[in-house]
Design a protein around this motif. Structure first.
Motif, PDB file in Angstrom:
ATOM      1  N   ASN A 105       0.853  -1.189   0.000  1.00  0.00           N
ATOM      2  CA  ASN A 105       0.000   0.000   0.000  1.00  0.00           C
ATOM      3  C   ASN A 105       0.886   1.235   0.000  1.00  0.00           C
ATOM      4  N   ALA A 106       1.104   1.781  -1.192  1.00  0.00           N
ATOM      5  CA  ALA A 106       2.011   2.927  -1.340  1.00  0.00           C
ATOM      6  C   ALA A 106       1.261   4.234  -1.504  1.00  0.00           C
ATOM      7  N   SER A 107       0.003   4.280  -1.098  1.00  0.00           N
ATOM      8  CA  SER A 107      -0.779   5.507  -1.235  1.00  0.00           C
ATOM      9  C   SER A 107      -0.187   6.592  -0.345  1.00  0.00           C
ATOM     10  N   GLN A 108       0.003   7.748  -0.931  1.00  0.00           N
ATOM     11  CA  GLN A 108       0.590   8.857  -0.200  1.00  0.00           C
ATOM     12  C   GLN A 108      -0.500   9.827   0.243  1.00  0.00           C
ATOM     13  N   SER A 109      -0.138  10.698   1.152  1.00  0.00           N
ATOM     14  CA  SER A 109      -1.104  11.654   1.673  1.00  0.00           C
ATOM     15  C   SER A 109      -1.441  12.687   0.607  1.00  0.00           C
ATOM     16  N   SER A 110      -2.736  12.979   0.507  1.00  0.00           N
ATOM     17  CA  SER A 110      -3.188  13.981  -0.456  1.00  0.00           C
ATOM     18  C   SER A 110      -3.180  15.386   0.121  1.00  0.00           C
ATOM     19  N   SER A 111      -2.819  15.536   1.380  1.00  0.00           N
ATOM     20  CA  SER A 111      -2.811  16.854   1.993  1.00  0.00           C
ATOM     21  C   SER A 111      -1.683  17.685   1.404  1.00  0.00           C
ATOM     22  N   PRO A 112      -1.973  18.920   0.999  1.00  0.00           N
ATOM     23  CA  PRO A 112      -0.899  19.750   0.410  1.00  0.00           C
ATOM     24  C   PRO A 112       0.173  20.128   1.420  1.00  0.00           C
ATOM     25  N   LEU A 113      -0.103  19.995   2.722  1.00  0.00           N
ATOM     26  CA  LEU A 113       0.893  20.371   3.725  1.00  0.00           C
ATOM     27  C   LEU A 113       2.086  19.433   3.709  1.00  0.00           C
ATOM     28  N   VAL A 114       1.849  18.148   3.441  1.00  0.00           N
ATOM     29  CA  VAL A 114       2.932  17.159   3.537  1.00  0.00           C
ATOM     30  C   VAL A 114       3.159  16.429   2.228  1.00  0.00           C
ATOM     31  N   LYS A 115       2.449  16.808   1.191  1.00  0.00           N
ATOM     32  CA  LYS A 115       2.573  16.069  -0.072  1.00  0.00           C
ATOM     33  C   LYS A 115       3.989  16.140  -0.627  1.00  0.00           C
ATOM     34  N   ASP A 116       4.635  17.295  -0.522  1.00  0.00           N
ATOM     35  CA  ASP A 116       5.987  17.436  -1.072  1.00  0.00           C
ATOM     36  C   ASP A 116       7.000  16.574  -0.336  1.00  0.00           C
ATOM     37  N   PHE A 117       6.764  16.292   0.945  1.00  0.00           N
ATOM     38  CA  PHE A 117       7.711  15.472   1.691  1.00  0.00           C
ATOM     39  C   PHE A 117       7.746  14.038   1.161  1.00  0.00           C
ATOM     40  N   TYR A 118       6.662  13.598   0.572  1.00  0.00           N
ATOM     41  CA  TYR A 118       6.594  12.224   0.069  1.00  0.00           C
ATOM     42  C   TYR A 118       6.956  12.114  -1.409  1.00  0.00           C
ATOM     43  N   THR A 119       6.767  13.180  -2.159  1.00  0.00           N
ATOM     44  CA  THR A 119       7.038  13.114  -3.597  1.00  0.00           C
ATOM     45  C   THR A 119       8.452  13.570  -3.957  1.00  0.00           C
ATOM     46  N   ASN A 120       8.961  14.587  -3.276  1.00  0.00           N
ATOM     47  CA  ASN A 120      10.274  15.150  -3.624  1.00  0.00           C
ATOM     48  C   ASN A 120      11.338  14.652  -2.646  1.00  0.00           C
ATOM     49  N   ARG A 121      11.734  13.414  -2.775  1.00  0.00           N
ATOM     50  CA  ARG A 121      12.772  12.866  -1.885  1.00  0.00           C
ATOM     51  C   ARG A 121      13.742  11.961  -2.645  1.00  0.00           C
ATOM     52  N   ASP A 122      13.975  12.285  -3.899  1.00  0.00           N
ATOM     53  CA  ASP A 122      14.893  11.456  -4.693  1.00  0.00           C
ATOM     54  C   ASP A 122      16.323  11.561  -4.181  1.00  0.00           C
ATOM     55  N   HIS A 123      16.710  12.718  -3.695  1.00  0.00           N
ATOM     56  CA  HIS A 123      18.089  12.939  -3.259  1.00  0.00           C
ATOM     57  C   HIS A 123      18.202  12.973  -1.743  1.00  0.00           C
ATOM     58  N   HIS A 124      17.265  12.336  -1.061  1.00  0.00           N
ATOM     59  CA  HIS A 124      17.267  12.322   0.400  1.00  0.00           C
ATOM     60  C   HIS A 124      17.386  10.882   0.903  1.00  0.00           C
ATOM     61  N   THR A 125      17.973  10.749   2.075  1.00  0.00           N
ATOM     62  CA  THR A 125      18.121   9.437   2.715  1.00  0.00           C
ATOM     63  C   THR A 125      17.680   9.541   4.164  1.00  0.00           C
ATOM     64  N   TYR A 126      17.277   8.414   4.706  1.00  0.00           N
ATOM     65  CA  TYR A 126      16.841   8.416   6.097  1.00  0.00           C
ATOM     66  C   TYR A 126      18.055   8.431   7.013  1.00  0.00           C
ATOM     67  N   PRO A 127      18.063   9.266   8.066  1.00  0.00           N
ATOM     68  CA  PRO A 127      19.258   9.378   8.922  1.00  0.00           C
ATOM     69  C   PRO A 127      19.507   8.099   9.712  1.00  0.00           C
ATOM     70  N   LYS A 128      20.761   7.794   9.891  1.00  0.00           N
ATOM     71  CA  LYS A 128      21.171   6.592  10.627  1.00  0.00           C
ATOM     72  C   LYS A 128      21.336   6.915  12.117  1.00  0.00           C
ATOM     73  N   LEU A 129      21.139   5.894  12.947  1.00  0.00           N
ATOM     74  CA  LEU A 129      21.417   6.013  14.369  1.00  0.00           C
ATOM     75  C   LEU A 129      22.869   5.643  14.627  1.00  0.00           C
ATOM     76  N   ASP A 130      23.388   6.091  15.741  1.00  0.00           N
ATOM     77  CA  ASP A 130      24.796   5.842  16.076  1.00  0.00           C
ATOM     78  C   ASP A 130      24.955   4.480  16.753  1.00  0.00           C
ATOM     79  N   PHE A 131      24.449   3.435  16.084  1.00  0.00           N
ATOM     80  CA  PHE A 131      24.529   2.066  16.605  1.00  0.00           C
ATOM     81  C   PHE A 131      24.778   1.124  15.440  1.00  0.00           C
ATOM     82  N   THR A 132      25.471   0.057  15.754  1.00  0.00           N
ATOM     83  CA  THR A 132      25.681  -0.970  14.744  1.00  0.00           C
ATOM     84  C   THR A 132      24.461  -1.894  14.703  1.00  0.00           C
TER      85      THR A 132
END
Length: 1031
Positions: A447-474
Motif C-alpha cells: 500500500n504505497a498511497s501517499q497523503s493527499s494533503s498539500p501540507l505534507v505532499k511534497d515530503f513524500y514526492t520530492n525525496r529522490d536525493h534524500h536518505t533516512y538518517p542513521k542512528l549511532d549504533f551498529t
C-alpha cells in the motif's frame, strides 16, 4: 343533560387549563372571551400531557341547578361549533420574502384576554356583543346566533390572511417602535399585524435577535404547526380589534384602547410560550430517540465484543466443548441469535479447522445460513485451511468451495490480503488452493498511497536525493538491544532498586522489612487457596450454557500470576486509598496484558517479530547501506516479503471496559475477604485477632457516591517504616531499550509485545477507534510518531546525583523536590464529645484535621511520584533508551511511559540528554547562553543580543553554579526552571573549558516553550537531526 353532552363537558374540563375553568365558572358573562381568543385553540394545540390539571376544586357552586345546566349546555354548543371550525381550517402557505418578528413590550397594566375589565358589575353586564365579552342576557339566546357568528368569522378569515400576506410582502423589513409608552395606538396601527413568535433555534443560538426567512412552502410538520398557530394568533388579534371598536359606545375610551389591547398582547405572549413548549418537546423527543438509538447500537456492540472475548478465552484455555455449547445456546434462541455476527461463528471455525474436522465446519456454515448471515473471507479461509490439513480431502470439495466463494464476490487474493493468520494457517490455506491450482501464488501489493494533503505532499514526492538518517549504533548492537527489550516485555514486569535504598539502614527498617516479607509469603498462600476455591464455585454454580461468567478469564494465566498481580497492587496502594473503579480496571488491564503476551507466544508471533525486526535494523544501523524509505514503509515491505506464517497485526481482540471492571472487581473481592493481619503485630499489648488489611468504603466526590478501597493503618505504617529497596513496575511504564516498532496501523506499533493505543482516550470510549479505522490515510501521523520515537536518550548523571542527594535529605519545596512524610504536619487529635470545647472550637478543630489529612495525602502523592521518576532514572543511568509515542484526540504527541519522559517537570527534563551529540559550531555556544537566560525568566523583553550580553556579564556566576551547585553562590536556584538552568550552566562550563568550543560535542536538549493566549503551552524539543529525511 344527554350522555353525549356530559362526556363533552368532562372532556372540556379535563383539557382546559385550571385558570380558564375557574374564570368561566366564576364569571359566566366572560365565557365568550375565552372561546373567542385562546381557550379552544389551547384544546386543539396543546400537548395532552401539558393539559392535565386537577379540576376538582373548580366545580360551580350555584344554588339554581337548572340555571347551571342551561348555561353549561350553551357552553357545549359554543365549544362544539368552535372545534368543528378549527378542524376544518386549512393552513395557508404564505409566500413572501422576509418578516421580522418583534417581542411585544411589557405593559404594567396589561391583562390577559380572559380577564374582565376593572369596573362595577353593571359595567360588566352592559358590554354588547363584541366577540370577547357577552352579557348574562346573551347567554339565554339560541345557539343559532353563535353559529351565525362563527360562520361569519370563517368567511372573513381568508380576507384577513390576504391582508397579512400583502403587508408582509410590502414591508418585509419594517420594524415597529416598541419603546414608547405614551401612545400605545402608535405601537399597533389598525392595518398592522403585530406578532411575537419565538423559535427553538433562537434558544440554541443563545438569545440572538430572531429574523427568520419564512420559505414559500413548509415541508416539515413542525413548520406547519408553527404557521397554523401564528395565523390563528394574528386572526384572533384582528378580530378582537374589530370587536373592540364596536364596544366603544358602552365602555370608556381609555379602557377600550388600553386594557383589551394589553389583554391581546398577553394572549399572544401565552401563545408564544405554548409554541416554544411544543417545539422544545419535539426537539427533546428527537434527541431522546437519537440517544436511545446510539445507546442501543453501543450496547449491542458491547454484547458482541463480550461474546467474542468469551469464546476466545474458552478456546485459549483449551475448553472447546464449553465454547461450542455456548455458541449453540446463543444460536438456538432468536433473541440471542440476533447478537451474533459472522466473526463470532468464525472463532469456532478456526478451532475445527486446526483439528481437521470438515463436518463441524459444514455445520457452522448451516448455522450461518439459519442466522441470515453470509460467510466472509475468514469463513472461507477456515474451510480451506481445514481442507489443507485433511490429507484425504478430495479436490472436488476444494473446487466447490472456491466456486461458492466466487459467487459471493470474493477472490482467493482477498483471503491472503484481508485475513489475519495465526500459526501455520496461511501455509495450510495456500496448500489447499495449490491442490487445485498448482501454479497459484498470492499477489500481494504494498500500500504505497501517499497523503493527499498539500501540507505534507511534497515530503513524500520530492525525496529522490534524500536518505533516512542513521542512528549511532551498529546492527549487531540494535539486535542485542531488541533481545533485551523482548525479555523485559515477556516478563510483563520490571523490578528495580529504589533511590531510598541509598539511605542508611536502621534496625527498625530491617524489622519492618522482615515482617512484610513474612506477611507477603503468608498472603500468597491464602490468596492462592482462595482463588482456587472461587474457581471451583464458578464451575458449579453457573450451569447454564448461555450465560457468561468469569471462569474462562481466571484460567488464562497460571494461578500464581494472578496472586502476584494482587500482591503488587497491595504494595502500590496509597495510604489514602484508591477508587474501586480505578483499582479494578488496573487489575483487569494487567491480566489482559499478560494474556496478550501469552497469546502472541502461542500464535508463534514472537519468532516472526524477531525475524522482521532483525531485517528492519538495516534501515537504522550506521554500518549498513543508506535507504530513502521511511520506517513505516520499510516495515510494511518486510512484512510483505516474509508473508508466510502468522500475521503480526490484529491478532488480539480488545476486551471491553465492562469486562475489565467485572474481572478486576472479582479479584478485589478476593483480596478484601482473605487478606488479614494480626492486630498485635506492631503493639503486643493489644488483643490478638485477625483483622482485614483492606476495607471497602464509600466516599462522596461532588454529589456521586464512590466506592473506595483503603488499606489498614497498620499496613500503611509498616510500608512507610520499611522503606523497601525495590519497586515493581509494568514493562509498559519503562522506556524501551531498543528503537520502538514503527506505527503501521492504528492497532500496531510502539512496544514489541505489550498492546498500545495510537490515540489516548478515557477508559471505555470506543468512538475514536471507529473514527480512526474510517480515516483514509494516516500515514503522515504514523511517520511523525515514528520519527519522534526513534530519538535515543540517556541520563544526565551529574544532575541526577544532585537531585537524589536532596531527595534523600529532606527535599526542597523551592527546588520542586517533595519532602518526606516525616516533614508533614501532625494531624491534631481531639474528642468531639468533649464538653470543654464549644461548637465553634469543634468546627475549627475539624477543619484543621481535614486540612492536615489533605496535606499529608498530597505530600505522599508528590513524594511517590518523585520516587518513581528518580528510581527509573537511576535504573537507566548507564543505558540508552527510547520513548515510544502516541497522541491524544487533538493530535498532540506524548511519550507512552507515564513517569519518566522528556515532557515532564523541570526535574525530569534536566535529567535527560540526547544519546547522540552534535558539535556546537560557530554559534552554538551563543545559543546555549541565550537559552540559559531564557530559563532564568529574566530579560524577557530584551533582544537576543541583549540576552547574550547579559549572559556574558554573569559568566562568573554561571561557572560557580556549575562547579559548586550546593555550596557556592547558588545563583541557579533563583531561576524559573532551576534544574534545567543548572544543567545548562554545566554544559556551558564544559564548552568554554574545551580546547575548541566550536568542536565541542553537545548532548544538551533545548526545550522551547511557546506561550500563547489563555495560557496554552506548546513544548518542542529541538534537535539538529530531528528531520524526517536529510540530504
Amino acid at each position: 343533560m344527554s350522555l353525549l353532552r356530559a362526556c363533552s363537558l368532562a372532556k372540556c374540563l379535563g383539557r382546559r387549563s385550571l385558570a380558564d375553568v375557574r374564570r368561566c365558572f366564576a364569571d359566566r358573562c366572560q365565557l365568550c372571551v375565552s372561546v373567542r381568543s385562546a381557550a379552544v385553540r389551547r384544546i386543539s394545540e396543546t400537548p395532552l400531557y401539558l393539559q392535565r390539571r386537577n379540576i376538582s376544586s373548580v366545580i360551580p357552586k350555584s344554588e339554581d341547578a337548572k340555571k347551571r345546566v342551561h348555561e353549561q349546555s350553551q357552553l357545549l354548543d359554543v365549544l362544539e361549533a368552535r372545534i368543528q371550525q378549527l378542524q376544518s381550517d386549512v393552513v395557508l402557505d404564505v409566500q413572501h420574502a422576509k418578516v421580522q418578528f418583534l417581542k411585544s413590550p411589557s405593559f404594567r397594566g396589561g391583562l390577559s384576554s380572559v380577564r374582565t375589565l376593572k369596573g362595577s358589575s353593571k359595567d360588566k353586564s352592559d358590554i354588547p356583543k363584541s366577540g370577547q365579552a357577552v352579557t348574562k342576557r346573551a347567554s339565554k339566546s339560541q345557539p343559532s346566533r353563535w353559529m351565525e357568528k362563527l360562520s361569519e368569522e370563517k368567511k372573513n378569515k381568508l380576507k384577513k390572511q390576504q391582508i397579512l400576506q400583502q403587508k408582509m410582502q410590502r414591508n418585509p423589513k419594517e420594524k415597529l417602535p416598541g419603546k414608547s409608552k405614551a401612545s400605545r395606538s402608535s405601537l399597533m396601527p389598525t392595518s398592522t399585524t403585530y406578532k411575537t413568535i419565538s423559535s427553538t433555534a433562537k434558544k440554541r443560538r443563545g438569545g440572538t435577535k430572531l429574523s427568520d426567512e419564512i420559505r414559500p412552502s413548509v415541508s416539515s410538520a413542525a413548520a406547519v404547526t408553527t404557521a397554523a398557530t401564528s395565523s390563528k394568533a394574528a386572526e384572533a388579534l384582528k378580530t378582537s380589534k374589530q370587536k373592540r371598536r364596536d364596544s366603544k359606545s358602552k365602555v370608556s375610551d381609555k379602557d377600550a384602547t388600553n386594557k383589551p389591547e394589553d389583554g391581546d398582547l398577553a394572549e399572544i405572549e401565552e401563545l408564544e410560550k405554548r409554541l416554544n413548549e411544543q417545539a422544545q418537546q419535539r426537539i427533546c423527543l428527537s434527541t431522546m430517540e437519537r440517544f436511545q438509538e446510539s445507546s442501543t447500537r453501543s450496547s449491542c456492540a458491547d454484547i458482541q465484543l463480550s461474546i467474542r472475548c468469551y469464546l476466545e478465552a474458552c478456546v485459549f484455555m483449551g475448553d472447546v466443548e464449553r465454547s461450542q455449547r455456548f455458541l449453540l445456546s446463543q444460536h438456538r434462541v432468536m433473541s440471542r441469535r440476533k447478537q451474533l455476527t459472522t466473526d463470532i461463528y468464525n472463532i469456532m471455525m478456526r478451532v475445527w479447522a486446526k483439528k481437521g474436522t470438515l463436518n463441524q465446519i459444514g455445520r457452522i456454515f448451516i448455522l450461518l445460513e439459519e442466522a441470515g448471515l453470509k460467510p466472509n473471507v475468514s469463513s472461507y479461509s477456515a474451510a480451506l485451511e481445514c481442507m489443507g490439513r485433511n490429507k484425504n480431502c478430495p479436490p472436488k470439495v476444494i473446487s466447490r468451495c472456491l466456486d461458492q466463494m466466487k459467487k459471493d464476490g470474493l477472490s482467493v487474493d482477498d483471503l491472503f490480503r484481508e485475513c489475519v493468520f495465526r500459526q501455520d494457517e496461511r501455509d495450510m490455506l495456500l496448500k489447499a488452493v495449490q491442490t487445485v491450482r498448482p501454479d497459484y501464488e498470492p499477489s500481494l501489493t504494498l500500500n504505497a498511497s501517499q497523503s493527499s494533503s498539500p501540507l505534507v505532499k511534497d515530503f513524500y514526492t520530492n525525496r529522490d536525493h534524500h536518505t533516512y538518517p542513521k542512528l549511532d549504533f551498529t546492527q549487531e548492537d540494535l539486535q542485542r538491544r531488541f533481545q533485551h527489550q523482548l525479555s523485559v516485555e515477556q516478563a510483563c514486569t520490571v523490578t528495580i532498586d529504589s533511590v531510598e535504598a541509598m539511605k542508611p539502614v536502621t534496625e527498625n527498617m530491617v524489622k519492618m522489612r522482615e515482617l512484610l516479607a513474612e506477611q507477603r509469603a503468608q498472603w500468597q498462600k491464602v490468596l492462592l487457596q482462595a482463588l482456587r476455591e472461587n474457581k471451583m464455585i464458578l464451575t458449579k454454580t453457573n450451569t447454564r450454557d448461555y450465560k457468561l461468567n468469569l471462569y474462562p478469564y481466571l484460567c488464562l494465566l497460571e494461578d500464581k500470576e494472578y496472586v502476584d498481580i494482587m500482591i503488587q497492587s497491595v504494595s502500590n496502594l496509597p495510604p489514602s486509598g484508591e477508587s474501586l473503579k480505578i483499582l479494578a480496571h488496573d487489575l483487569g488491564n494487567r491480566i489482559y496484558t499478560k494474556y496478550c503476551v501469552r497469546q502472541k507466544h502461542q500464535n508463534c508471533i514472537v519468532e516472526k517479530l524477531q525475524s522482521i525486526y532483525g531485517a528492519y535494523t538495516e534501515l537504522l544501523a550506521k554500518d549498513t547501506k543508506v535507504c530513502n524509505v521511511l520506517p513505516r514503509e520499510q516495515w510494511c515491505k518486510l512484512e510483505m516479503e516474509q508473508s508466510s506464517g502468522p500475521t503480526l497485526q490484529g491478532a488480539e481482540t480488545s476486551w471491553p471496559y465492562v469486562l475489565m471492571l467485572e474481572l478486576g472487581t472479582f479479584i478485589v473481592d478476593i483480596m478484601v475477604k482473605n487478606l488479614k493481619i494480626n492486630s498485635d503485630i506492631l503493639n503486643p499489648a493489644y488483643d490478638k485477632k485477625l483483622i482485614p488489611i483492606l476495607y471497602h468504603m464509600y466516599t462522596f466526590r461532588s454529589t456521586r457516591q464512590v466506592g473506595f478501597i483503603k488499606p489498614h493503618p497498620i499496613l500503611t505504617q509498616m510500608q512507610q517504616e520499611a522503606m523497601e529497596t525495590t519497586l515493581t513496575f509494568d514493562s509498559s511504564v519503562m522506556p524501551m531499550l531498543c528503537p520502538p516498532v514503527p506505527w503501521t496501523s492504528e492497532k500496531f506499533g510502539a512496544y514489541l509485545l505489550t498492546p498500545a493505543k495510537l490515540m489516548r482516550a478515557t477508559h471505555g470510549a470506543t468512538q475514536h477507534e471507529e473514527l480512526l479505522e474510517k480515516c483514509p490515510n494516516l500515514h503522515p501521523v504514523f511517520d511523525s510518531l515514528n520519527q519522534l520515537s526513534n530519538c535515543a536518550w540517556r541520563v544526565n548523571k551529574p544532575i541526577l546525583d544532585i537531585i537524589i542527594s536532596i531527595f534523600n535529605d529532606r527535599g526542597s519545596d523551592k527546588l520542586d523536590i517533595p519532602p518526606p512524610l516525616s516533614e508533614a504536619p501532625k494531624i491534631p487529635h481531639f474528642n468531639p464529645q468533649d464538653p470543654d470545647y464549644t461548637a465553634s472550637e469543634k468546627a475549627h478543630m475539624k477543619r484543621e484535621v481535614i486540612n492536615a489529612k489533605k496535606k499529608c495525602s498530597e505530600m505522599h502523592s508528590l513524594r511517590m511520584d518523585a520516587l518513581y521518576k528518580l528510581s527509573i532514572a537511576h535504573h537507566m543511568r548507564d543505558k540508552l533508551f527510547w520513548f515510544p509515542h502516541n497522541m491524544d484526540f487533538r493530535g498532540r504527541t506524548y511519550p507512552c511511559p507515564p513517569y519518566f519522559n522528556h515532557l515532564g517537570s523541570d526535574v525530569t527534563r534536566a535529567t535527560l540528554v540526547f544519546a547522540e551529540g552534535k558539535p556546537l559550531g560557530p554559534k552554538g555556544l551563543d545559543w546555549l547562553k541565550i537559552h540559559l537566560v531564557n530559563l532564568t525568566g529574566l530579560k524577557k523583553r530584551s533582544s537576543l543580543q541583549g540576552r547574550l550580553e547579559y549572559a556574558d556579564s554573569i559568566m562568573e556566576d554561571i561557572l560557580d553554579s556549575a562547579d559548586d551547585p550546593l555550596n557556592g553562590k547558588k545563583w541557579w536556584m533563583e531561576a524559573d526552571e532551576p534544574w534545567q538552568a543548572l544543567a545548562c550552566c554545566m554544559e556551558i562550563a564544559n564548552a568554554v573549558r574545551s580546547p575548541d568550543p566550536t568542536k565541542f560535542v553537545s548532548h544538551f536538549p533545548v526545550h522551547q516553550v511557546l506561550r500563547k493566549k489563555k495560557k496554552k503551552t506548546f513544548k518542542i524539543t529541538c534537535r539538529h537531526s530531528n528531520r524526517c529525511l536529510k540530504g
